[in-house]
Design an enzyme around this catalytic site. Structure first.
Site, short mmCIF file in Angstrom:
data_model
loop_
_atom_site.label_atom_id
_atom_site.label_comp_id
_atom_site.label_asym_id
_atom_site.label_seq_id
_atom_site.Cartn_x
_atom_site.Cartn_y
_atom_site.Cartn_z
N GLU A 82 -4.16 2.21 7.46
CA GLU A 82 -3.93 2.20 6.01
C GLU A 82 -4.42 3.52 5.43
O GLU A 82 -3.83 4.06 4.51
CB GLU A 82 -4.68 1.02 5.37
CG GLU A 82 -4.57 1.03 3.86
CD GLU A 82 -5.18 -0.20 3.21
OE1 GLU A 82 -5.08 -1.31 3.76
OE2 GLU A 82 -5.76 -0.04 2.12
N ARG A 92 0.81 -1.23 0.00
CA ARG A 92 0.00 0.00 0.00
C ARG A 92 0.84 1.28 0.00
O ARG A 92 0.49 2.27 0.63
CB ARG A 92 -0.96 0.04 1.20
CG ARG A 92 -1.95 -1.08 1.22
CD ARG A 92 -2.95 -1.00 0.07
NE ARG A 92 -3.78 -2.18 0.07
CZ ARG A 92 -3.49 -3.31 -0.60
NH1 ARG A 92 -2.42 -3.38 -1.37
NH2 ARG A 92 -4.29 -4.33 -0.54
N SER A 133 -10.57 -0.28 3.76
CA SER A 133 -9.92 -0.83 4.96
C SER A 133 -9.23 0.27 5.74
O SER A 133 -8.47 1.06 5.18
CB SER A 133 -8.87 -1.87 4.56
OG SER A 133 -9.52 -2.98 3.98
C1 LIG Z 1 -15.41 0.88 -0.66
C2 LIG Z 1 -13.92 0.99 -0.79
C3 LIG Z 1 -13.17 -0.13 -1.13
C4 LIG Z 1 -11.79 -0.05 -1.24
N1 LIG Z 1 -11.10 -1.16 -1.56
C5 LIG Z 1 -9.76 -1.10 -1.71
C6 LIG Z 1 -9.00 -2.25 -2.07
O1 LIG Z 1 -9.54 -3.34 -2.28
N2 LIG Z 1 -7.67 -2.14 -2.20
C7 LIG Z 1 -7.02 -0.95 -1.98
O2 LIG Z 1 -5.79 -0.91 -2.14
N3 LIG Z 1 -7.70 0.15 -1.63
C8 LIG Z 1 -9.04 0.12 -1.48
N4 LIG Z 1 -9.74 1.24 -1.12
C9 LIG Z 1 -9.00 2.48 -0.78
C10 LIG Z 1 -8.83 3.47 -1.95
O3 LIG Z 1 -9.94 3.41 -2.83
C11 LIG Z 1 -7.55 3.24 -2.74
O4 LIG Z 1 -6.42 3.38 -1.93
C12 LIG Z 1 -7.46 4.21 -3.92
O5 LIG Z 1 -6.45 3.78 -4.78
C13 LIG Z 1 -7.17 5.65 -3.49
O6 LIG Z 1 -7.31 6.48 -4.64
P1 LIG Z 1 -7.80 7.99 -4.53
O7 LIG Z 1 -7.65 8.58 -5.87
O8 LIG Z 1 -9.15 8.07 -3.92
O9 LIG Z 1 -6.71 8.58 -3.55
P2 LIG Z 1 -6.94 9.61 -2.35
O10 LIG Z 1 -7.67 8.92 -1.25
O11 LIG Z 1 -7.50 10.87 -2.86
O12 LIG Z 1 -5.43 9.84 -1.88
C14 LIG Z 1 -4.69 8.80 -1.26
C15 LIG Z 1 -3.22 9.24 -1.19
O13 LIG Z 1 -2.71 9.32 -2.51
C16 LIG Z 1 -2.20 10.63 -2.75
N5 LIG Z 1 -2.50 10.96 -4.15
C17 LIG Z 1 -3.73 10.99 -4.75
N6 LIG Z 1 -3.60 11.33 -6.05
C18 LIG Z 1 -2.28 11.52 -6.26
C19 LIG Z 1 -1.50 11.91 -7.40
N7 LIG Z 1 -2.07 12.19 -8.60
N8 LIG Z 1 -0.16 12.05 -7.26
C20 LIG Z 1 0.43 11.79 -6.06
N9 LIG Z 1 -0.23 11.41 -4.95
C21 LIG Z 1 -1.57 11.28 -5.06
C22 LIG Z 1 -2.94 11.54 -1.78
O14 LIG Z 1 -2.19 12.71 -1.48
C23 LIG Z 1 -3.06 10.62 -0.56
O15 LIG Z 1 -1.88 10.62 0.20
C24 LIG Z 1 -11.13 1.19 -1.00
C25 LIG Z 1 -11.89 2.31 -0.66
C26 LIG Z 1 -13.27 2.22 -0.56
C27 LIG Z 1 -14.06 3.45 -0.22
#
Ligand SMILES: Cc1cc2nc3c(=O)[nH]c(=O)nc-3n(C[C@H](O)[C@H](O)[C@H](O)COP(=O)(O)OP(=O)(O)OC[C@H]3O[C@@H](n4cnc5c(N)ncnc54)[C@H](O)[C@@H]3O)c2cc1C
Length: 282
Positions: free
Chosen positions: A275, A156, A205
């Site tokens: 996480e 992660r 998670s």
């Molecule tokens: C219902 C649900 C199920 C999920 N299941 C999973 C799963 O199975 N596996 C899993 O790994 N995760 C899961 N997640 C967590 C999450 O969806 C993932 O980690 C996802 O990849 C985060 O993407 P985001 O664009 O929303 O990032 P954000 O939450 O907006 O940001 C997360 C981090 O990434 C950084 N970031 C975002 N965009 C960029 C960029 N362009 N450049 C540099 N840094 C950046 C942010 O600053 C922050 O530190 C789940 C979430 C939910 C709500």
């Protein structure tokens, strides 16, 4: 920030900006860095917990060209996605173009930038395995391309200098039929629906799985399923999910996290680590 994250909680950011092309992103980042103004790039906010005091400085959300998906020239088995492209759009594109490899991401509500930064994973696979290169804007506002050999992915996490913004990702996939790809996507969505509380806001998670065990199993064994503080609740369906069951504040979620961490530590000696990324002021 409650509108910009899947938990639907969090105070205000001082400002939000939505750069829609690379030149604007570079200008914004170099201006903020030179002015010593903190910034945070946010994708879908699906792995974020923004505290109730809001975010000091500027939130950057990629839009426009920075959400595009393009087939890469070459052998037809690679593609490029903007850092702001959503996983949902990417999967539709992959299915429509017969590109397989990302089906395990189905149902993760993030962007490519966030998913690469978090090395998103599910069903035994991690996105880092498919990343061939990423293009970033550095804190100084310069662009830089980093290939596989320069990227250090772990559980992660992608190790990267603070303030770096991923604006494009090149992925290596393989060919398959549209029907097979769609079947696998539907199968993964079904498995998620069976095990995760997708009807209420959450950020997935909450804790990392400790080596050799599952955070959800430990929290369940501590008897905490269904425990509520304010508007937040440890899900009855999946104990490693905290859901916003209506009107939760970030404080409620943080208190539930403390409770889970303390109970699991007392019971097993294992220290659960978050996480989700906790950002902003108390
Ligand atoms: C219902 C649900 C199920 C999920 N299941 C999973 C799963 O199975 N596996 C899993 O790994 N995760 C899961 N997640 C967590 C999450 O969806 C993932 O980690 C996802 O990849 C985060 O993407 P985001 O664009 O929303 O990032 P954000 O939450 O907006 O940001 C997360 C981090 O990434 C950084 N970031 C975002 N965009 C960029 C960029 N362009 N450049 C540099 N840094 C950046 C942010 O600053 C922050 O530190 C789940 C979430 C939910 C709500």
């Amino acid at each position: 920030m409650d509108q910009y994250g899947t938990f639907r909680v969090g105070g205000r950011a001082e400002a939000i900006c939505f750069p829609s092309e690379l030149a604007l992103l570079r200008q914004v980042v170099s201006y903020l860095s030179n002015s010593d103004i903190p910034y945070l790039v946010v994708g879908r906010g699906s792995n974020l917990l923004v505290r109730d005091g809001g975010i000091e400085g500027v939130v950057i959300i990629l839009k426009g060209e920075l959400t595009n998906i393009l087939k890469d020239s070459g052998d037809g088995e690679t593609l490029r996605a903007g850092g702001g492209a959503t996983i949902g759009n990417l999967l539709s594109y992959c299915a429509g173009n017969g590109l397989s490899g990302l089906e395990f991401l189905a149902g993760i509500p993030g962007t490519m930038g966030g998913a690469v930064f978090m090395n998103a994973g599910a069903f035994g696979k991690e996105l880092g395995e498919m990343v061939e290169e990423i293009a970033v804007v550095t804190r100084q506002g310069e662009t830089e391309v980093m290939d596989r050999s320069q990227l250090v992915f772990s559980y992660r996490q992608l190790s990267m200098a603070g303030g770096t913004v991923i604006y494009s990702v090149k992925l290596r996939l393989h060919r398959d039929t549209e029907a097979e790809i769609r079947d696998r996507i539907l199968d993964h969505l079904k498995r998620r629906r069976e095990s995760q509380p997708l009807d209420l806001p959450s950020a997935g998670s909450v804790f990392r799985n400790p080596p050799g065990d599952y955070a959800g199993r430990l929290i369940e064994r501590a008897g905490l399923k269904g425990t509520r503080i304010g508007g937040a609740m440890i899900s009855r369906k999946h104990a490693n999910f905290i859901v916003n069951s209506g009107g939760a504040r970030a404080e409620d979620i943080l208190s539930l996290m403390d409770l889970a961490r303390n109970r699991v530590r007392d019971m097993t000696g294992i220290e659960l680590k978050p996480e989700i990324r906790i950002v902003g002021r108390e």
